[in-house]
Write a protein that holds these residues in place. Structure first.
Motif, PDB file in Angstrom:
ATOM      1  N   LYS A 211       0.802  -1.218   0.000  1.00  0.00           N
ATOM      2  CA  LYS A 211       0.000   0.000   0.000  1.00  0.00           C
ATOM      3  C   LYS A 211       0.836   1.269   0.000  1.00  0.00           C
ATOM      4  O   LYS A 211       0.317   2.358  -0.258  1.00  0.00           O
ATOM      5  CB  LYS A 211      -0.943   0.003   1.206  1.00  0.00           C
ATOM      6  CG  LYS A 211      -2.018  -1.068   1.156  1.00  0.00           C
ATOM      7  CD  LYS A 211      -2.920  -0.986   2.377  1.00  0.00           C
ATOM      8  CE  LYS A 211      -4.005  -2.047   2.333  1.00  0.00           C
ATOM      9  NZ  LYS A 211      -4.879  -2.001   3.540  1.00  0.00           N
ATOM     10  N   SER A 212       2.135   1.152   0.298  1.00  0.00           N
ATOM     11  CA  SER A 212       2.996   2.337   0.332  1.00  0.00           C
ATOM     12  C   SER A 212       3.541   2.694  -1.045  1.00  0.00           C
ATOM     13  O   SER A 212       4.083   3.791  -1.234  1.00  0.00           O
ATOM     14  CB  SER A 212       4.168   2.114   1.290  1.00  0.00           C
ATOM     15  OG  SER A 212       5.115   1.208   0.747  1.00  0.00           O
ATOM     16  N   ILE A 213       3.404   1.803  -2.012  1.00  0.00           N
ATOM     17  CA  ILE A 213       3.960   2.029  -3.349  1.00  0.00           C
ATOM     18  C   ILE A 213       2.998   2.890  -4.156  1.00  0.00           C
ATOM     19  O   ILE A 213       1.868   2.486  -4.436  1.00  0.00           O
ATOM     20  CB  ILE A 213       4.214   0.702  -4.088  1.00  0.00           C
ATOM     21  CG1 ILE A 213       5.172  -0.177  -3.272  1.00  0.00           C
ATOM     22  CG2 ILE A 213       4.782   0.960  -5.481  1.00  0.00           C
ATOM     23  CD1 ILE A 213       5.349  -1.577  -3.839  1.00  0.00           C
ATOM     24  N   THR A 218      11.044   1.872 -14.491  1.00  0.00           N
ATOM     25  CA  THR A 218      12.130   0.981 -14.875  1.00  0.00           C
ATOM     26  C   THR A 218      13.462   1.658 -14.597  1.00  0.00           C
ATOM     27  O   THR A 218      13.620   2.865 -14.776  1.00  0.00           O
ATOM     28  CB  THR A 218      12.043   0.614 -16.366  1.00  0.00           C
ATOM     29  OG1 THR A 218      12.019   1.823 -17.147  1.00  0.00           O
ATOM     30  CG2 THR A 218      10.777  -0.193 -16.653  1.00  0.00           C
ATOM     31  N   ALA A 219      14.416   0.884 -14.131  1.00  0.00           N
ATOM     32  CA  ALA A 219      15.762   1.379 -13.861  1.00  0.00           C
ATOM     33  C   ALA A 219      16.762   0.505 -14.612  1.00  0.00           C
ATOM     34  O   ALA A 219      16.382  -0.443 -15.299  1.00  0.00           O
ATOM     35  CB  ALA A 219      16.037   1.364 -12.360  1.00  0.00           C
ATOM     36  N   LEU A 226      11.051   2.542  -7.014  1.00  0.00           N
ATOM     37  CA  LEU A 226       9.757   2.750  -6.372  1.00  0.00           C
ATOM     38  C   LEU A 226       9.633   4.155  -5.799  1.00  0.00           C
ATOM     39  O   LEU A 226      10.594   4.701  -5.258  1.00  0.00           O
ATOM     40  CB  LEU A 226       9.559   1.745  -5.226  1.00  0.00           C
ATOM     41  CG  LEU A 226       9.701   0.256  -5.545  1.00  0.00           C
ATOM     42  CD1 LEU A 226       9.459  -0.564  -4.291  1.00  0.00           C
ATOM     43  CD2 LEU A 226       8.765  -0.163  -6.663  1.00  0.00           C
ATOM     44  N   ASP A 227       8.445   4.720  -5.937  1.00  0.00           N
ATOM     45  CA  ASP A 227       8.081   5.937  -5.216  1.00  0.00           C
ATOM     46  C   ASP A 227       7.161   5.508  -4.077  1.00  0.00           C
ATOM     47  O   ASP A 227       6.190   4.775  -4.297  1.00  0.00           O
ATOM     48  CB  ASP A 227       7.349   6.924  -6.128  1.00  0.00           C
ATOM     49  CG  ASP A 227       8.249   7.459  -7.229  1.00  0.00           C
ATOM     50  OD1 ASP A 227       9.464   7.576  -6.995  1.00  0.00           O
ATOM     51  OD2 ASP A 227       7.734   7.746  -8.327  1.00  0.00           O
ATOM     52  N   LEU A 228       7.477   5.961  -2.869  1.00  0.00           N
ATOM     53  CA  LEU A 228       6.750   5.506  -1.694  1.00  0.00           C
ATOM     54  C   LEU A 228       5.999   6.643  -1.015  1.00  0.00           C
ATOM     55  O   LEU A 228       6.356   7.808  -1.144  1.00  0.00           O
ATOM     56  CB  LEU A 228       7.732   4.883  -0.684  1.00  0.00           C
ATOM     57  CG  LEU A 228       8.569   3.704  -1.181  1.00  0.00           C
ATOM     58  CD1 LEU A 228       9.540   3.265  -0.088  1.00  0.00           C
ATOM     59  CD2 LEU A 228       7.690   2.543  -1.613  1.00  0.00           C
ATOM     60  N   ASN A 229       4.946   6.267  -0.294  1.00  0.00           N
ATOM     61  CA  ASN A 229       4.183   7.210   0.518  1.00  0.00           C
ATOM     62  C   ASN A 229       4.110   6.665   1.938  1.00  0.00           C
ATOM     63  O   ASN A 229       3.537   5.586   2.157  1.00  0.00           O
ATOM     64  CB  ASN A 229       2.778   7.401  -0.040  1.00  0.00           C
ATOM     65  CG  ASN A 229       1.973   8.390   0.787  1.00  0.00           C
ATOM     66  OD1 ASN A 229       2.526   9.338   1.330  1.00  0.00           O
ATOM     67  ND2 ASN A 229       0.674   8.141   0.895  1.00  0.00           N
ATOM     68  N   GLU A 236      17.452   6.785  -3.646  1.00  0.00           N
ATOM     69  CA  GLU A 236      16.369   6.166  -4.403  1.00  0.00           C
ATOM     70  C   GLU A 236      16.091   4.757  -3.880  1.00  0.00           C
ATOM     71  O   GLU A 236      17.001   4.043  -3.452  1.00  0.00           O
ATOM     72  CB  GLU A 236      16.748   6.103  -5.886  1.00  0.00           C
ATOM     73  CG  GLU A 236      16.872   7.463  -6.556  1.00  0.00           C
ATOM     74  CD  GLU A 236      17.315   7.329  -7.995  1.00  0.00           C
ATOM     75  OE1 GLU A 236      17.903   6.273  -8.338  1.00  0.00           O
ATOM     76  OE2 GLU A 236      17.071   8.265  -8.776  1.00  0.00           O
ATOM     77  N   VAL A 237      14.822   4.379  -3.917  1.00  0.00           N
ATOM     78  CA  VAL A 237      14.419   3.053  -3.459  1.00  0.00           C
ATOM     79  C   VAL A 237      14.349   2.144  -4.684  1.00  0.00           C
ATOM     80  O   VAL A 237      13.493   2.327  -5.559  1.00  0.00           O
ATOM     81  CB  VAL A 237      13.057   3.111  -2.742  1.00  0.00           C
ATOM     82  CG1 VAL A 237      12.662   1.714  -2.265  1.00  0.00           C
ATOM     83  CG2 VAL A 237      13.116   4.079  -1.571  1.00  0.00           C
ATOM     84  N   ILE A 238      15.253   1.169  -4.743  1.00  0.00           N
ATOM     85  CA  ILE A 238      15.398   0.328  -5.925  1.00  0.00           C
ATOM     86  C   ILE A 238      15.222  -1.139  -5.557  1.00  0.00           C
ATOM     87  O   ILE A 238      15.810  -1.616  -4.581  1.00  0.00           O
ATOM     88  CB  ILE A 238      16.794   0.513  -6.582  1.00  0.00           C
ATOM     89  CG1 ILE A 238      17.030   1.982  -6.941  1.00  0.00           C
ATOM     90  CG2 ILE A 238      16.928  -0.387  -7.800  1.00  0.00           C
ATOM     91  CD1 ILE A 238      16.244   2.471  -8.124  1.00  0.00           C
ATOM     92  N   VAL A 239      14.416  -1.851  -6.337  1.00  0.00           N
ATOM     93  CA  VAL A 239      14.316  -3.299  -6.200  1.00  0.00           C
ATOM     94  C   VAL A 239      15.573  -3.898  -6.828  1.00  0.00           C
ATOM     95  O   VAL A 239      15.903  -3.591  -7.968  1.00  0.00           O
ATOM     96  CB  VAL A 239      13.063  -3.854  -6.896  1.00  0.00           C
ATOM     97  CG1 VAL A 239      12.936  -5.353  -6.635  1.00  0.00           C
ATOM     98  CG2 VAL A 239      11.817  -3.122  -6.428  1.00  0.00           C
TER      99      VAL A 239
END
Length: 253
Positions: A211-213, A218-219, A226-229, A236-239
């Protein structure tokens, strides 16, 4: 063979439709529903299909609420993210089930069993046992964490957590309201304790709540950004590259 799908997650629905189209072209999807209400409405207006594929958890309850009111004259294939208590109940009921994320080979086998009539002579579903198993499985992950900060102590429900990250060997949780607290658990411990349907460890430093995404991009190297709330205040938040395929499956599960 005609199939009806009950699934309330749009990504999971599209993924399942794609798997059916690519792997079982003789199967025609005649409709879909995303809730108990919409499924019952569809059944009231249409003839029964040859098979129903249904997720357990729906927006307005679990799917047993459908079949307690209407039992279609065709086999049911349950789709579930549960792995322990509920699976034992499914086995007792002798109904087919698929684990999320659905694997093409498992889907093919389940539909082939329907096609060959191997699961058409089953008894009634034991809804009570299935429902109890689902409740027990949910309770495994319904956790409350004790947070200490300064001279203050408070409790946090797992559903209040937007994401968790580690920095300089310390672990922090970030609430949906934006507040941040230190934790005395390791990332490995938290990964095992949090509901895998809701939380995913995207790399060694981050566990995120679905739910935070808010958005994804694409990177490089087939990774996902990902952009989070609430927004993360660091880098940066990267998978990670190795987790990206699993992450995409998780999104569609």
């Amino acid at each position: 063979m005609k199939a009806f799908i009950i699934e309330d997650e749009p990504l999971a629905l599209e993924r399942l439709k794609s798997l059916i189209s690519l792997n079982t072209p003789d199967v025609q999807i005649v409709g879909d529903a995303d809730s108990i209400e919409s499924a019952l409405e569809w059944f009231s207006q249409n003839t029964d299909p040859d098979v129903v594929l249904t997720d357990i958890q729906l927006a307005d309850g679990n799917c047993f609420g459908i079949f307690e009111k209407y039992q279609p004259s065709c086999p049911l294939i349950f789709i579930t993210a549960y792995t322990d208590y509920a699976i034992e109940a499914f086995k007792v009921n002798a109904r087919d089930y698929l684990l999320k994320p659905v694997k093409p080979e498992d889907l093919i086998q389940a539909l082939d069993r329907v096609r060959r009539g191997l699961n058409t002579s089953m008894g009634d579903i034991d809804y009570t046992r299935l429902a109890q198993a689902i409740i027990r499985e949910e309770q495994r992950y319904d956790r409350r964490y004790l947070i200490r900060y300064g001279d203050q102590i408070r409790t946090v429900q797992s559903d209040e957590i937007a994401y968790i990250y580690t920095m300089h060997k310390a672990v922090f949780l970030v609430m949906f309201g934006g507040k941040e607290y230190p934790m005395d658990k390791t990332m490995d411990e938290l990964e095992k304790e949090l509901d895998p349907r809701k939380f995913f460890r995207i790399n060694r430093q981050f566990i995120v709540n679905l739910k935070s995404i808010t958005s994804m991009h694409t990177a490089s190297k087939s990774r996902v950004q990902l952009d989070l709330n609430p927004p993360f205040k660091g880098d940066e938040v990267i998978v990670s590259t190795e987790r990206s395929p699993l992450f995409k499956d998780w999104l569609g599960s």
